[in-house]
Scaffold this active site. Structure first.
Site, PDB file in Angstrom:
ATOM      1  N   HIS A 142     -20.841  87.863 131.246  1.00 23.03           N
ATOM      2  CA  HIS A 142     -20.124  88.764 132.129  1.00 23.03           C
ATOM      3  C   HIS A 142     -20.203  90.162 131.523  1.00 23.03           C
ATOM      4  O   HIS A 142     -19.699  90.395 130.434  1.00 23.03           O
ATOM      5  CB  HIS A 142     -18.679  88.295 132.242  1.00 23.03           C
ATOM      6  CG  HIS A 142     -17.833  89.165 133.100  1.00 23.03           C
ATOM      7  ND1 HIS A 142     -18.142  89.435 134.415  1.00 23.03           N
ATOM      8  CD2 HIS A 142     -16.702  89.834 132.832  1.00 23.03           C
ATOM      9  CE1 HIS A 142     -17.220  90.230 134.910  1.00 23.03           C
ATOM     10  NE2 HIS A 142     -16.335  90.501 133.967  1.00 23.03           N
ATOM     11  N   GLY A 157     -16.223  93.353 128.366  1.00 23.62           N
ATOM     12  CA  GLY A 157     -14.781  93.600 128.379  1.00 23.62           C
ATOM     13  C   GLY A 157     -14.168  92.914 129.584  1.00 23.62           C
ATOM     14  O   GLY A 157     -14.879  92.462 130.479  1.00 23.62           O
ATOM     15  N   SER A 159     -12.199  91.880 133.008  1.00 28.32           N
ATOM     16  CA  SER A 159     -12.304  92.335 134.393  1.00 28.32           C
ATOM     17  C   SER A 159     -11.332  93.474 134.620  1.00 28.32           C
ATOM     18  O   SER A 159     -10.188  93.403 134.192  1.00 28.32           O
ATOM     19  CB  SER A 159     -11.938  91.195 135.346  1.00 28.32           C
ATOM     20  OG  SER A 159     -13.064  90.465 135.653  1.00 28.32           O
ATOM     21  N   ILE A 161     -11.495  96.495 133.437  1.00 31.79           N
ATOM     22  CA  ILE A 161     -11.418  97.485 132.360  1.00 31.79           C
ATOM     23  C   ILE A 161     -12.226  98.743 132.726  1.00 31.79           C
ATOM     24  O   ILE A 161     -12.003  99.830 132.191  1.00 31.79           O
ATOM     25  CB  ILE A 161     -11.901  96.868 131.017  1.00 31.79           C
ATOM     26  CG1 ILE A 161     -11.594  97.772 129.821  1.00 31.79           C
ATOM     27  CG2 ILE A 161     -13.390  96.594 131.029  1.00 31.79           C
ATOM     28  CD1 ILE A 161     -10.246  97.602 129.240  1.00 31.79           C
ATOM     29  N   LYS A 163     -15.964  98.577 133.635  1.00 31.73           N
ATOM     30  CA  LYS A 163     -17.389  98.510 133.290  1.00 31.73           C
ATOM     31  C   LYS A 163     -18.256  99.096 134.396  1.00 31.73           C
ATOM     32  O   LYS A 163     -19.152  99.914 134.151  1.00 31.73           O
ATOM     33  CB  LYS A 163     -17.814  97.058 133.034  1.00 31.73           C
ATOM     34  CG  LYS A 163     -17.119  96.396 131.883  1.00 31.73           C
ATOM     35  CD  LYS A 163     -17.638  94.991 131.638  1.00 31.73           C
ATOM     36  CE  LYS A 163     -17.264  93.997 132.713  1.00 31.73           C
ATOM     37  NZ  LYS A 163     -15.814  93.704 132.768  1.00 31.73           N
ATOM     38  N   SER A 164     -17.984  98.675 135.637  1.00 29.09           N
ATOM     39  CA  SER A 164     -18.797  99.134 136.760  1.00 29.09           C
ATOM     40  C   SER A 164     -18.644 100.631 136.985  1.00 29.09           C
ATOM     41  O   SER A 164     -19.631 101.344 137.182  1.00 29.09           O
ATOM     42  CB  SER A 164     -18.405  98.391 138.038  1.00 29.09           C
ATOM     43  OG  SER A 164     -18.556  97.006 137.853  1.00 29.09           O
ATOM     44  N   ASP A 181     -22.187  93.199 136.461  1.00 29.53           N
ATOM     45  CA  ASP A 181     -21.354  92.000 136.510  1.00 29.53           C
ATOM     46  C   ASP A 181     -21.901  90.773 135.788  1.00 29.53           C
ATOM     47  O   ASP A 181     -21.220  90.204 134.970  1.00 29.53           O
ATOM     48  CB  ASP A 181     -21.001  91.619 137.952  1.00 29.53           C
ATOM     49  CG  ASP A 181     -19.655  90.926 137.999  1.00 29.53           C
ATOM     50  OD1 ASP A 181     -18.718  91.452 137.372  1.00 29.53           O
ATOM     51  OD2 ASP A 181     -19.558  89.860 138.621  1.00 29.53           O
ATOM     52  N   ARG A 246     -13.432 104.191 112.210  1.00 27.51           N
ATOM     53  CA  ARG A 246     -13.117 105.599 112.089  1.00 27.51           C
ATOM     54  C   ARG A 246     -14.282 106.403 111.548  1.00 27.51           C
ATOM     55  O   ARG A 246     -14.482 107.553 111.917  1.00 27.51           O
ATOM     56  CB  ARG A 246     -11.889 105.791 111.183  1.00 27.51           C
ATOM     57  CG  ARG A 246     -10.627 105.121 111.726  1.00 27.51           C
ATOM     58  CD  ARG A 246     -10.201 105.693 113.062  1.00 27.51           C
ATOM     59  NE  ARG A 246      -9.803 107.075 112.972  1.00 27.51           N
ATOM     60  CZ  ARG A 246      -8.547 107.494 112.903  1.00 27.51           C
ATOM     61  NH1 ARG A 246      -7.566 106.636 112.923  1.00 27.51           N
ATOM     62  NH2 ARG A 246      -8.284 108.780 112.821  1.00 27.51           N
TER      63      ARG A 246
END
Lengths: 321, 88
Positions: A142, A157, A159, A161, A163-164, A181, A246
């Site tokens: 995914h 990550g 669903s 969050i 991404k698309s 997807d 960091r």
């Protein structure tokens, strides 16, 4: 276990490998289950130790001329001994003609024989490459897969969050989408290839809008079919007590199908321009490949500075300055 | 507000690794955290800030914490310096 039937193989690769069928079509019901090839010369001469009969058997000029040199009775026995094994398929190269007994016994004992017009060497390499692809380990994950300056970045990550939306942002900025997807990952020898699981094109779901066609909307330069996967970026909601990188001196890796690729855990907060950060990741990845590591460069300078100053301090104290 | 003066006791000074440790600990707290070295004053929760100090072995730093959990912050940071960041 992965497999391909001789029939499917014959039908899809007939043209590419200049194949024709010598035995009855019914013989083609068998499955190819091994990506390697074998030359059965020694088996024909009666030596069956380590006879890799589960592989496709390639018969070139050497094997054919050996078979032709045998007397009828010897030929019959020799072939029969070989055909007792459950051989998936035999391929004769260079379009050579085979002794009629071979064809007869193959039909009798249900061994498919194909003929290729290619030379042994050409067929061998082409077939190995093809079977390597067919039997390559693969899986789907995914995520969203984009090409940023030639760096294949797989965004993962939870669903929702983003991404698309992030991929859309990147496309808007001139980068290329491979798939959204669901990403199909294929392991080659020591690298990974990512591609779409279907041939529908480059569609994407944008929350609140629905499906869009990225290629139609942004043009052919905004998409590509497949790409080597270079970096994984895991988008995650910002957490206060999470250890985010960091400085960047330590690289984290993730193992996908036995191939290690660097992974970056990227905290996402509302209003943050993730696309820009992803471009930065891509640029930094390229710099590292070309031998420049900003984190190392900076920390080396700092370390030298600290040493120089400590030395100076020591000298001054010893001399009671 | 708490002020505390400490001396860098590890031979390598405050290089990247110790700087990261300081920032990580300081970021756990809600109080503001500043570090002063000479005429330089930086935010102790910023990695670039802490590294910019380039605090060598033997140099003196002033730690300033300000906020609800300032005592705890100073205590943990002081312990970290005392442990020489696990170095010599």
């Amino acid at each position: 276990m992965k497999k391909i039937s001789v029939k499917d193989f014959f039908n899809t690769k007939k043209k590419e490998f200049s194949l024709s069928l010598i035995t009855h079509p019914q013989t083609m019901e068998k499955d190819i289950t091994n990506e390697f090839l074998h030359r059965p010369g020694l088996a024909f001469s009666g030596y069956f130790e380590r006879f890799a009969y589960k592989r496709i058997q390639i018969l070139g000029e050497t094997e054919i001329s050996f078979l032709q040199s045998l007397k009828d009775e010897d030929l019959y026995n020799s072939i029969k001994e070989v055909f007792v094994y459950d051989i998936p398929c035999m391929i004769i190269t260079k379009g050579l003609s085979i002794p009629s007994q071979v064809e007869y016994l193959a039909n009798e004992m249900n061994i498919p024989i194909l003929s290729s017009r290619l030379t042994t060497d050409k067929l061998y390499h082409a077939l190995r490459r093809y079977l390597g692809d067919v039997f390559a380990p693969s899986k789907t994950i995914h995520g969203t897969f984009v090409d940023v300056y030639g760096v294949g970045i797989i965004l993962t990550g939870k669903s929702g969050i983003g991404k698309s939306e992030c991929a859309l942002d990147l496309v808007e900025r001139g980068r290329r989408l491979i798939t959204d997807d669901v990403v199909k990952i294929i392991a080659k020898d020591d690298y990974l290839i990512g591609t779409s699981t279907n041939n529908y094109g480059h569609f994407m779901e944008v929350r609140g809008v629905g499906l869009i066609d990225v290629q139609r909307m942004y043009g052919i330069q905004a998409v590509r079919k497949q790409k080597r996967i270079d970096v994984q970026i895991e988008l995650m909601p910002w957490k206060d007590n999470m250890d985010y990188e960091r400085i960047g001196l330590t690289d984290n890796f993730v193992d996908i199908l036995g191939v290690k690729i660097p992974i970056i855990y990227l905290p996402v907060t509302p209003g943050k321009n993730v696309a820009v950060v992803i471009e930065v990741v891509a640029r930094n990845h390229i710099l590292k490949i070309y031998g420049y590591d900003a984190a190392k460069e900076y920390t080396n300078k700092l370390q030298k500075d600290l040493q120089d100053k400590a030395k100076l301090r020591k000298t001054v104290i010893e001399d009671n300055e | 507000m708490i002020r505390k003066t400490i001396v860098i006791e590890n031979k390598l000074g405050m290089h990247a690794r110790p700087a990261t440790m300081i920032v990580k600990i300081a970021s756990k707290f809600r109080s503001e955290f500043r570090i002063i070295k000479g005429d330089m004053e930086i935010n102790g929760k910023s990695i670039m800030g802490v590294m910019t100090l380039a605090a060598e072995y033997g140099s003196e730093l002033e730690l300033i914490a300000d906020g609800v959990d300032e005592e705890y912050l100073i205590r943990e940071i002081t312990e970290l310096f005392a442990s020489k960041f696990g170095e010599e």
